[in-house]
Enzyme design. Structure first.
Site, PDB file in Angstrom:
ATOM      1  CE  LYS A 136       8.270  -9.999   0.153  1.00 18.08           C
ATOM      2  NZ  LYS A 136       8.097  -8.849   1.709  1.00 18.08           N
ATOM      3  N   PRO A 191       0.570  -1.372   0.499  1.00 14.44           N
ATOM      4  CG  PRO A 191       0.430  -1.303   2.409  1.00 14.44           C
ATOM      5  CD  PRO A 191       0.567  -1.881   0.888  1.00 14.44           C
ATOM      6  N   GLY A 192       1.981   0.836  -0.266  1.00 20.33           N
ATOM      7  CA  GLY A 192       3.161   2.386   0.100  1.00 20.33           C
ATOM      8  C   GLY A 192       3.986   2.806   1.243  1.00 20.33           C
ATOM      9  N   GLY A 193       4.488   2.158   1.776  1.00 18.01           N
ATOM     10  CA  GLY A 193       5.594   2.236   2.831  1.00 18.01           C
ATOM     11  C   GLY A 193       6.499   2.242   2.378  1.00 18.01           C
ATOM     12  CG  ASP A 222       8.807  -5.144   0.990  1.00 19.11           C
ATOM     13  OD1 ASP A 222       9.361  -6.187   0.854  1.00 19.11           O
ATOM     14  OD2 ASP A 222       8.359  -4.080   1.150  1.00 19.11           O
TER      15      ASP A 222
HETATM   16  C1  LIG Z   1       4.528  -6.818   0.736  1.00 19.46           C
HETATM   17  S1  LIG Z   1       3.837  -6.220  -0.342  1.00 19.46           S
HETATM   18  C2  LIG Z   1       5.048  -4.459  -0.283  1.00 19.46           C
HETATM   19  C3  LIG Z   1       4.792  -3.264   1.014  1.00 19.46           C
HETATM   20  C4  LIG Z   1       5.357  -2.073   0.400  1.00 19.46           C
HETATM   21  N1  LIG Z   1       6.911  -2.214   0.431  1.00 19.46           N
HETATM   22  C5  LIG Z   1       4.685  -1.068   1.508  1.00 19.46           C
HETATM   23  O1  LIG Z   1       5.755  -0.776   2.415  1.00 19.46           O
HETATM   24  O2  LIG Z   1       3.284  -1.266   2.088  1.00 19.46           O
HETATM   25  C6  LIG Z   1       4.462  -6.512  -2.651  1.00 19.46           C
HETATM   26  C7  LIG Z   1       3.262  -6.215  -2.606  1.00 19.46           C
HETATM   27  O3  LIG Z   1       3.916  -6.818  -4.106  1.00 19.46           O
HETATM   28  C8  LIG Z   1       2.876  -6.836  -4.756  1.00 19.46           C
HETATM   29  N2  LIG Z   1       3.375  -8.158  -6.004  1.00 19.46           N
HETATM   30  C9  LIG Z   1       3.181  -8.993  -5.759  1.00 19.46           C
HETATM   31  N3  LIG Z   1       3.573  -9.523  -7.224  1.00 19.46           N
HETATM   32  C10 LIG Z   1       4.094  -8.511  -8.027  1.00 19.46           C
HETATM   33  C11 LIG Z   1       4.155  -8.435  -9.831  1.00 19.46           C
HETATM   34  N4  LIG Z   1       4.519  -9.040 -10.556  1.00 19.46           N
HETATM   35  N5  LIG Z   1       3.607  -7.130 -10.427  1.00 19.46           N
HETATM   36  C12 LIG Z   1       3.443  -5.802  -9.071  1.00 19.46           C
HETATM   37  N6  LIG Z   1       3.360  -6.372  -8.069  1.00 19.46           N
HETATM   38  C13 LIG Z   1       3.461  -7.135  -7.464  1.00 19.46           C
HETATM   39  C14 LIG Z   1       1.700  -7.425  -4.390  1.00 19.46           C
HETATM   40  O4  LIG Z   1       0.785  -6.729  -4.896  1.00 19.46           O
HETATM   41  C15 LIG Z   1       1.810  -5.998  -2.564  1.00 19.46           C
HETATM   42  O5  LIG Z   1       1.167  -5.027  -3.146  1.00 19.46           O
END
Ligand SMILES: C[S@@+](CC[C@H](N)C(=O)[O-])C[C@H]1O[C@@H](n2cnc3c(N)ncnc32)[C@H](O)[C@@H]1O
Length: 383
Positions: free
Chosen positions: A333, A250-252, A304
């Site tokens: 991960k 969500p944007g951290g 991330d």
């Molecule tokens: C751990 S969260 C990121 C949190 C973010 N760094 C924050 O600080 O709010 C992982 C994100 O990766 C996205 N995601 C997973 N696979 C993806 C892809 N192939 N392309 C774009 N986004 C992807 C998910 O939708 C999710 O929002």
């Protein structure tokens, strides 16, 4: 002997990582949370250990019955091993009692964190707060007494003592003291350039721990990972820099980058928190992180994304090969212990592309490791 403090108390993870280095690096659990390698190969370069939170090279047991006794023992060792005029840093911290390793599920961990709880930190046994407080006090007194003793006996060595959490410089030495009780502990004295050589698992904070970042306005707790990676790298995103955030929602991380004054392209399949969509320095780009290419090279790639670690490693190496970034912070991960060995390829490849570079399990990581660094300046872009 080399003593390692295992990240998040995961001794099994660190033992397995040591084992992958070869038979001469096989470790044993000295006590929960601490792994020892008794006879490391004499002339081997320090290995890269993502699951070591801190390293105490040449650790020896020390004992003293009073603060002044500690000061005498430590000042004597420091004076005989740190050359006059050499800058050095001193870390003294308590780790009283058994190290109780708390294993929490992700949900419990997040809720403990939300309530200001300690998360999966390692706590001393017994009455933790009382013991920790007493130990911290004693450590402060010992530092003060060591300074006074050096001032009387080894003034030129004391002059080199610096307080800093900047990344190690090759000319600096390190002295680490862990009190395992009021009257015993471990000591590691490492003259220059040892701390720099060990910089990927010997951090310029006591016990390798950075106080966790807190910001209630951030869209997610994940922001703390980027803040910690910046601190360990010794370089923050800066105003006017360009940044691509892959897997941004969500944007951290985007929030941190925008706060620093960077211009961010945030890529995700899911949208960012509403206020970030309207932020003047943020452009949201819906789509796939793995096929996104920037129009021109950017200052930072931050990523991330949730994906298999080998896929994310390939993504980072592709960006480095093409010369599409200068700096990077990338989460890998890990689904479980079986995934741990998958980070070895990055240890082999990153030196070809980056300097400095780090690969470590951050204090803010849970089931992840983080790669961060800078693309080597002597490489030409290949795009
Ligand atoms: C751990 S969260 C990121 C949190 C973010 N760094 C924050 O600080 O709010 C992982 C994100 O990766 C996205 N995601 C997973 N696979 C993806 C892809 N192939 N392309 C774009 N986004 C992807 C998910 O939708 C999710 O929002």
């Amino acid at each position: 002997m080399i003593l390692f403090l295992s990240a998040d108390g995961d001794d099994a993870g660190l033992l397995a990582e040591l084992q992958r280095l070869g038979p001469e690096w096989v470790g044993r659990v000295e006590r929960p949370g601490w792994v020892a390698v008794d006879r490391p190969p004499a002339y081997a370069a320090p290995p890269v250990l993502a699951f070591a939170r801190q390293t105490l090279p040449g650790a020896e047991r020390v004992a003293a019955t009073s603060v002044s006794g500690w000061a005498r023992v430590l000042a004597e060792r420091i004076g005989s091993q740190i050359p006059e005029g050499q800058p050095w840093r001193l870390h003294v911290w308590p780790q009283y009692g058994e190290r109780k390793v708390e294993r929490m599920g992700a949900r419990a961990w997040h809720s403990a964190r939300r309530q200001g709880g300690p998360g999966p930190r390692v706590e001393p046994a017994g009455r933790p707060e009382v013991l920790a407080h007493a130990g911290e006090n004693r450590c402060r007194l010992i530092v003060q007494a060591v300074r006074e003793t050096l001032k009387e006996r080894r003034r030129h060595v004391l002059k080199g003592l610096v307080e800093s959490t900047d990344p190690w410089r090759p000319e600096e030495g390190a002295v680490q003291v862990v009190l395992t009780g009021p009257e015993q502990g471990w000591l590691s004295v490492v003259p220059a350039p040892g701390p720099f050589a060990w910089r990927r698992s010997l951090w310029p904070w006591p016990a390798g721990e950075i106080p966790g970042a807190v910001d209630k306005a951030a869209p997610s707790r994940a922001f703390a990972k980027l803040v910690e990676a910046e601190a360990r790298l010794g370089r923050q995103l800066a105003a006017g820099e360009t940044c691509v955030d892959l897997g941004a929602a969500p944007g951290g991380w985007t929030y941190v980058a925008a706060q620093r004054g960077a211009r961010v392209v945030a890529v995700d399949r899911s949208p960012l928190r509403g206020d970030l969509l309207d932020h003047p320095r943020v452009r949201f780009q819906p789509g796939d992180a793995f096929t996104y290419r920037p129009e021109r090279p950017v200052d930072w790639l931050i990523c991330d994304v949730i994906a298999a670690p080998e896929r994310t490693a390939d993504l980072l190496l592709d960006w480095l090969r093409r010369g599409d970034l200068r700096w990077f912070v990338v989460t890998l991960k890990l689904k479980g212990p079986a995934d741990h060995a998958k980070i070895e390829r990055l240890k082999q490849e990153l030196p070809n592309w980056a300097d400095p570079w780090f690969l470590t399990h951050l204090s803010a990581n849970k089931g992840e490791v983080c790669a961060f660094g800078r693309r080597r300046e002597d490489l030409v872009p290949s795009r």
